[in-house]
Design a protein around this motif. Structure first.
Motif, PDB file in Angstrom:
ATOM      1  N   ALA A 132      30.530  42.391  -9.381  1.00 56.07           N
ATOM      2  CA  ALA A 132      29.539  43.180  -8.633  1.00 56.07           C
ATOM      3  C   ALA A 132      29.959  43.330  -7.176  1.00 56.07           C
ATOM      4  CB  ALA A 132      28.160  42.530  -8.733  1.00 56.07           C
ATOM      5  N   MET A 133      30.547  42.297  -6.611  1.00 59.41           N
ATOM      6  CA  MET A 133      31.007  42.390  -5.225  1.00 59.41           C
ATOM      7  C   MET A 133      32.195  43.339  -5.099  1.00 59.41           C
ATOM      8  SD  MET A 133      28.947  40.987  -3.230  1.00 59.41           S
ATOM      9  CE  MET A 133      29.942  41.033  -1.728  1.00 59.41           C
ATOM     10  N   VAL A 134      33.119  43.302  -6.042  1.00 63.89           N
ATOM     11  CA  VAL A 134      34.247  44.241  -6.008  1.00 63.89           C
ATOM     12  C   VAL A 134      33.712  45.669  -6.145  1.00 63.89           C
ATOM     13  CG1 VAL A 134      36.321  45.018  -7.229  1.00 63.89           C
ATOM     14  CG2 VAL A 134      35.955  42.568  -6.800  1.00 63.89           C
ATOM     15  N   GLN A 135      32.746  45.872  -7.037  1.00 63.57           N
ATOM     16  CA  GLN A 135      32.167  47.201  -7.237  1.00 63.57           C
ATOM     17  C   GLN A 135      31.415  47.687  -6.003  1.00 63.57           C
ATOM     18  OE1 GLN A 135      30.000  46.517 -10.859  1.00 63.57           O
ATOM     19  NE2 GLN A 135      31.861  46.613 -12.109  1.00 63.57           N
ATOM     20  N   SER A 136      30.957  46.766  -5.152  1.00 58.63           N
ATOM     21  CA  SER A 136      30.268  47.149  -3.910  1.00 58.63           C
ATOM     22  C   SER A 136      31.236  47.725  -2.877  1.00 58.63           C
ATOM     23  CB  SER A 136      29.533  45.941  -3.306  1.00 58.63           C
ATOM     24  OG  SER A 136      30.444  45.073  -2.630  1.00 58.63           O
ATOM     25  N   ARG A 137      32.530  47.531  -3.098  1.00 58.87           N
ATOM     26  CA  ARG A 137      33.593  47.997  -2.212  1.00 58.87           C
ATOM     27  C   ARG A 137      33.541  47.349  -0.828  1.00 58.87           C
ATOM     28  NH1 ARG A 137      35.580  53.705  -3.986  1.00 58.87           N
ATOM     29  NH2 ARG A 137      34.876  53.672  -6.128  1.00 58.87           N
ATOM     30  N   THR A 138      32.940  46.180  -0.743  1.00 60.28           N
ATOM     31  CA  THR A 138      32.882  45.460   0.534  1.00 60.28           C
ATOM     32  C   THR A 138      33.835  44.270   0.553  1.00 60.28           C
ATOM     33  OG1 THR A 138      31.041  44.066  -0.200  1.00 60.28           O
ATOM     34  CG2 THR A 138      30.482  46.138   0.942  1.00 60.28           C
ATOM     35  N   VAL A 139      34.423  43.958  -0.584  1.00 65.35           N
ATOM     36  CA  VAL A 139      35.395  42.868  -0.709  1.00 65.35           C
ATOM     37  C   VAL A 139      36.587  43.395  -1.508  1.00 65.35           C
ATOM     38  CG1 VAL A 139      33.562  41.107  -0.702  1.00 65.35           C
ATOM     39  CG2 VAL A 139      34.481  41.927  -2.884  1.00 65.35           C
ATOM     40  N   LEU A 140      37.648  42.620  -1.508  1.00 63.38           N
ATOM     41  CA  LEU A 140      38.821  42.969  -2.309  1.00 63.38           C
ATOM     42  C   LEU A 140      39.099  41.863  -3.317  1.00 63.38           C
ATOM     43  CD1 LEU A 140      41.218  44.269   0.489  1.00 63.38           C
ATOM     44  CD2 LEU A 140      39.949  45.644  -1.192  1.00 63.38           C
ATOM     45  N   VAL A 141      39.705  42.240  -4.428  1.00 60.34           N
ATOM     46  CA  VAL A 141      40.195  41.244  -5.378  1.00 60.34           C
ATOM     47  C   VAL A 141      41.284  40.447  -4.684  1.00 60.34           C
ATOM     48  CG1 VAL A 141      41.552  40.951  -7.502  1.00 60.34           C
ATOM     49  CG2 VAL A 141      39.630  42.563  -7.450  1.00 60.34           C
ATOM     50  N   TRP A 142      41.229  39.138  -4.802  1.00 57.55           N
ATOM     51  CA  TRP A 142      42.282  38.263  -4.282  1.00 57.55           C
ATOM     52  C   TRP A 142      43.060  37.818  -5.501  1.00 57.55           C
ATOM     53  CZ3 TRP A 142      41.131  34.030  -0.110  1.00 57.55           C
ATOM     54  CH2 TRP A 142      42.337  33.551   0.408  1.00 57.55           C
ATOM     55  N   GLN A 143      44.121  38.556  -5.815  1.00 58.75           N
ATOM     56  CA  GLN A 143      44.854  38.388  -7.070  1.00 58.75           C
ATOM     57  C   GLN A 143      45.296  36.946  -7.306  1.00 58.75           C
ATOM     58  OE1 GLN A 143      44.910  41.063  -9.222  1.00 58.75           O
ATOM     59  NE2 GLN A 143      45.411  39.426 -10.626  1.00 58.75           N
ATOM     60  N   ARG A 144      45.644  36.244  -6.260  1.00 58.71           N
ATOM     61  CA  ARG A 144      46.071  34.839  -6.383  1.00 58.71           C
ATOM     62  C   ARG A 144      45.025  33.998  -7.128  1.00 58.71           C
ATOM     63  NH1 ARG A 144      47.049  31.030  -1.088  1.00 58.71           N
ATOM     64  NH2 ARG A 144      47.325  29.079  -2.211  1.00 58.71           N
ATOM     65  N   TYR A 145      43.753  34.316  -6.919  1.00 55.49           N
ATOM     66  CA  TYR A 145      42.665  33.557  -7.540  1.00 55.49           C
ATOM     67  C   TYR A 145      41.988  34.316  -8.674  1.00 55.49           C
ATOM     68  CZ  TYR A 145      43.350  30.691  -3.450  1.00 55.49           C
ATOM     69  OH  TYR A 145      43.916  29.900  -2.481  1.00 55.49           O
ATOM     70  N   TRP A 146      42.074  35.631  -8.666  1.00 57.62           N
ATOM     71  CA  TRP A 146      41.435  36.461  -9.698  1.00 57.62           C
ATOM     72  C   TRP A 146      42.101  36.224 -11.049  1.00 57.62           C
ATOM     73  CZ3 TRP A 146      37.169  39.539  -9.135  1.00 57.62           C
ATOM     74  CH2 TRP A 146      36.873  40.430 -10.149  1.00 57.62           C
ATOM     75  N   ARG A 147      43.418  36.098 -11.020  1.00 59.13           N
ATOM     76  CA  ARG A 147      44.238  35.896 -12.218  1.00 59.13           C
ATOM     77  C   ARG A 147      43.896  36.907 -13.298  1.00 59.13           C
ATOM     78  NH1 ARG A 147      43.135  30.752 -10.051  1.00 59.13           N
ATOM     79  NH2 ARG A 147      41.423  30.372 -11.459  1.00 59.13           N
ATOM     80  N   ASP A 148      43.422  36.461 -14.449  1.00 52.40           N
ATOM     81  CA  ASP A 148      43.168  37.382 -15.563  1.00 52.40           C
ATOM     82  C   ASP A 148      41.677  37.654 -15.768  1.00 52.40           C
ATOM     83  OD1 ASP A 148      42.476  34.881 -16.479  1.00 52.40           O
ATOM     84  OD2 ASP A 148      43.532  35.037 -18.377  1.00 52.40           O
ATOM     85  N   HIS A 149      40.873  37.448 -14.749  1.00 55.04           N
ATOM     86  CA  HIS A 149      39.423  37.689 -14.851  1.00 55.04           C
ATOM     87  C   HIS A 149      39.182  39.154 -15.179  1.00 55.04           C
ATOM     88  CE1 HIS A 149      35.259  36.646 -14.214  1.00 55.04           C
ATOM     89  NE2 HIS A 149      35.102  37.728 -13.483  1.00 55.04           N
ATOM     90  N   ARG A 150      38.217  39.419 -16.019  1.00 57.68           N
ATOM     91  CA  ARG A 150      37.889  40.785 -16.428  1.00 57.68           C
ATOM     92  C   ARG A 150      36.432  41.096 -16.090  1.00 57.68           C
ATOM     93  NH1 ARG A 150      42.726  42.072 -16.978  1.00 57.68           N
ATOM     94  NH2 ARG A 150      43.891  41.463 -18.786  1.00 57.68           N
ATOM     95  N   CYS A 151      36.223  42.345 -15.685  1.00 54.15           N
ATOM     96  CA  CYS A 151      34.853  42.812 -15.403  1.00 54.15           C
ATOM     97  C   CYS A 151      34.323  43.575 -16.604  1.00 54.15           C
ATOM     98  CB  CYS A 151      34.829  43.708 -14.171  1.00 54.15           C
ATOM     99  SG  CYS A 151      35.159  42.812 -12.642  1.00 54.15           S
TER     100      CYS A 151
END
Length: 151
Positions: A132-151
């Motif tokens: 939801a935060m990524v979809q708000s366009r106010t934050v960015l995915v931090w790939q180092r920690y996002w890894r294989d998370h799916r929305c």
């Protein structure tokens, strides 16, 4: 330890209640305060959360050199997180946004700086909080920690 009064005492209690939840553990968080767009979020149950997998500007508007830097302001990201986890009910003397929100179910990703638990949370209000935060366009995915998370 000398007794504290007023807001100093409340903050001391909050800090003492903060606990790091071991990685992989499922826990509940009823949000009561938000600091910035990726946390911490204070939970009535004790932990302080760093929302996993995302990066927001710091409360002072800066970005750390080792993380993604979104174009949204710190206030825009903070207000988006408040809306994702609950409703604003005021501002604490320390600057935290006070919130009323439904209890979220979270999975710990382990400790984060500052006595926080990095966590993937699901809210009855908005679903997956990180997504939801990524979809708000106010934050960015931090790939180092996002890894294989799916929305």
């Amino acid at each position: 330890m000398a007794p504290k009064r007023g807001s100093e005492f409340i903050m001391l209690l909050i800090l003492l209640a903060a606990q790091i939840i071991p990685a992989g553990e499922i826990f509940r968080c009823t949000p009561t305060r938000v600091w910035d767009g990726d946390g911490p979020v204070w939970c009535a149950e004790g932990p302080r959360l760093r929302i996993a997998g995302i990066a927001a500007r710091e409360a002072n508007g800066t970005c750390r050199s080792n993380q993604p830097c979104p174009s949204a302001t710190a206030e825009q990201a903070r207000d988006a997180l408040v809306a994702v986890v609950g409703t604003r009910r005021g501002v604490a003397r320390e600057g935290h946004i006070l919130v009323n929100g439904p209890t979220m179910t979270c999975r710990s990703d382990g400790g984060a700086r500052g006595s926080r638990t990095a966590a993937w949370c699901t809210s009855p209000r908005s679903g997956d909080v990180s997504c939801a935060m990524v979809q708000s366009r106010t934050v960015l995915v931090w790939q180092r920690y996002w890894r294989d998370h799916r929305c």
